[in-house]
Design an enzyme around this catalytic site. Structure first.
Site: not given
Length: 524
Positions: A184, A277, A313, A425, A473
């Protein structure tokens, strides 16, 4: 002596060093409260005061910063966290501050075990914990001190609410010992235009009067504390259109994991949700949530995007992301074990019930639904998932590309599904054999690495050949400097933390497709 970290927000600045206070110490478990009901009753009012203060702060800022602080305020009022803390008081006779600490520890452990994005959110829970505990103890919470002159902030890590409330006129630069390029701190520093370096080991031990920071090179050097004119990019102004300057469309979507995230994304102008998520629905559950409970939880997230595209997802769990109601056993290397969609191969009914709930939530809200599965490695696995999704009445099914094997077999996988989305990621983590939570190897998880971009290009080429969309994403999509490269490689949509939407959108509106392709050729 110059220190090196990971540069996550470009620009140079130099000024006096101000160290952010560390977390509170664990409260004592004594004395035992005389009245347990009364002690438990202290927790909700304290949390309400914290949430109110955060809401007041949110009203004093705007845009991305406001949405982040509002999300933290919602977390402070989380009924599950408060109920858990009250239970610690009643059942273990703990004082309220210690009970809040223990309840937060339970939530943080679940998030850290989940890995990836959710592990990074454990820092948010620690921030909320410290604020509530400080209120109960009647002390000032740790965090960024009030600045009266331009300074370089140094911290072990920064909570999103602290970063979002920073004044770019007073904060010359940010440096943290922990964190990574997808944290963040990185995302918000870019949004605020503040030079930043993360994963800078040893910076807290530096005792010089000041620091000189280069957010592009990722270097931090001692200085005499003099303020030098900060070189930084101006704040981005985005017109809300997901397209290049020449009109070439690039959908700009949001990554969300809660209803608060979804509201913030809608307020930030996201054109849809590129990654929902769903783990939040399961993390604190002692048993599998019912279809009706899941449907209601998902509908709360989908509601702000009625009539817009939403990609959900399915559950990403496993022995490295344990859930109380799933007995996964022990594995010698859980990151490479039964996780993601692999959990469903032996438990197809678990996936079927979730798909039923997701389809119901879409029907309740009018969102344009797609679903995708995590940790797909082969075309056969992709076909298996797509068949189950369509059997549940979901017309559009895709998969995540986060395993190198899936990237290498993208053409075969795209023959089985309607779209793919690159989870950069985890893909970077597997490509470089580098744990994304470990600061010592954070540089390897930099999404601008050539090997990773070449894999992205391979998948995008396969998508173009099949006439099917290829999105990103992972938080690589949140880097405005990388967005033109990804577009030039052939990516058709970018999904990111909502705080990054304006800067990425503004960058794309300033370039054309030939320029993006040229940038991609140079980078890969």
């Amino acid at each position: 002596m110059s220190l090196s970290g990971v540069g996550v927000s470009p620009g140079r600045a130099e000024g006096p060093r101000v160290v952010v206070a560390t977390d509170l110490r664990k409260p004592e478990d004594q004395p035992v409260p005389a009245d347990l009901a009364e002690e438990a009753g202290r927790i909700a009012p304290a949390a309400a005061r914290v949430a109110a203060r955060l809401s007041d702060r949110a009203r004093s800022v705007s845009g991305d910063a406001r949405s982040v602080v509002e999300t933290t305020a919602a977390m402070a009022a989380d009924p599950a966290l408060l109920a858990s803390a009250e239970q610690f008081v009643r059942e273990q006779s703990l004082p309220a501050p210690r009970a809040v600490w223990e309840a937060a520890a339970k939530f943080m452990a679940a998030l850290e075990a989940a890995g990836g994005y959710l592990a990074e959110r454990a820092r948010d829970v620690a921030d909320v914990r410290d604020r509530i505990v400080a209120d109960l103890l009647g002390v000032a919470p740790p965090g960024v001190p009030e600045l009266t002159s331009p300074s370089v902030l140094v911290a072990r890590d920064l909570a999103p609410a602290d970063t979002a409330g920073l004044d770019p006129e007073l904060v010359l630069a940010l440096v943290t010992e922990e964190g990574g390029p997808t944290s963040h701190t990185a995302i918000l520093a870019r949004a605020l235009g503040i030079p930043a370096v993360v994963a800078c080991s040893g910076v807290l031990a530096v005792e010089s009067p000041g620091l000189a920071v280069d957010g592009a090179a990722g270097t931090v050097s001692p200085s005499d504390g003099s303020v030098r004119a900060a070189s930084r990019k101006p704040r981005a102004e985005w017109d809300g259109v997901g397209a290049l300057a020449d009109g070439h469309p690039v959908k700009l979507l949001a990554n969300v994991g809660s209803a608060a995230d979804a509201r913030a994304a809608a307020d930030a102008g996201a054109e849809g949700i590129g990654l929902f998520r769903t783990e939040f629905c399961y993390l604190s559950a002692a048993e599998e949530p019912s279809v009706d409970a899941q449907r209601a939880a998902y509908a709360a997230v989908l509601a702000p995007f009625a009539g817009k595209p939403v990609i959900v997802r399915t559950l990403d769990a496993g022995s490295d992301k344990p859930l109380a109601f799933l007995d996964m056993g022990d594995e010698p290397n859980p990151a490479l074990g039964v996780r993601g969609v692999r959990v469903a191969f032996d438990r197809p009914e678990l996936l079927d019930r979730q798909l039923t709930a997701i389809a119901g939530a879409a029907a309740d809200t009018g969102a344009e639904l797609s679903v995708m599965a995590p940790m797909i490695a082969t075309a056969a696995e992709a076909r298996w998932f797509a068949e189950r999704a369509r059997a549940a009445g979901i017309a559009r099914a895709g998969v995540m590309i986060e395993v190198p094997a899936a990237a290498l077999c993208a053409r075969e996988i795209l023959a089985e599904v309607d779209f793919v989305s690159l989870g950069t990621n985890d893909l970077a983590q597997y490509v470089f054999a580098a744990d994304r939570q470990l600061g010592a190897v954070a540089a390897l998880n930099d999404p601008s690495q050539t090997a990773l971009l070449r894999l992205v290009g391979m998948v995008a080429e396969a998508g173009a050949a099949a006439g099917k969309p290829v999105g990103v994403c992972g938080e690589a999509a949140a880097d405005p400097g990388l967005a033109p490269v990804l577009t030039g490689l052939g990516v058709t949509s970018l999904s990111m933390n909502s705080a990054a939407l304006a800067s990425v959108g503004a960058t794309l509106r300033s370039v054309d497709l030939p320029g993006c392709r040229e940038a991609a050729a140079k980078a890969s």
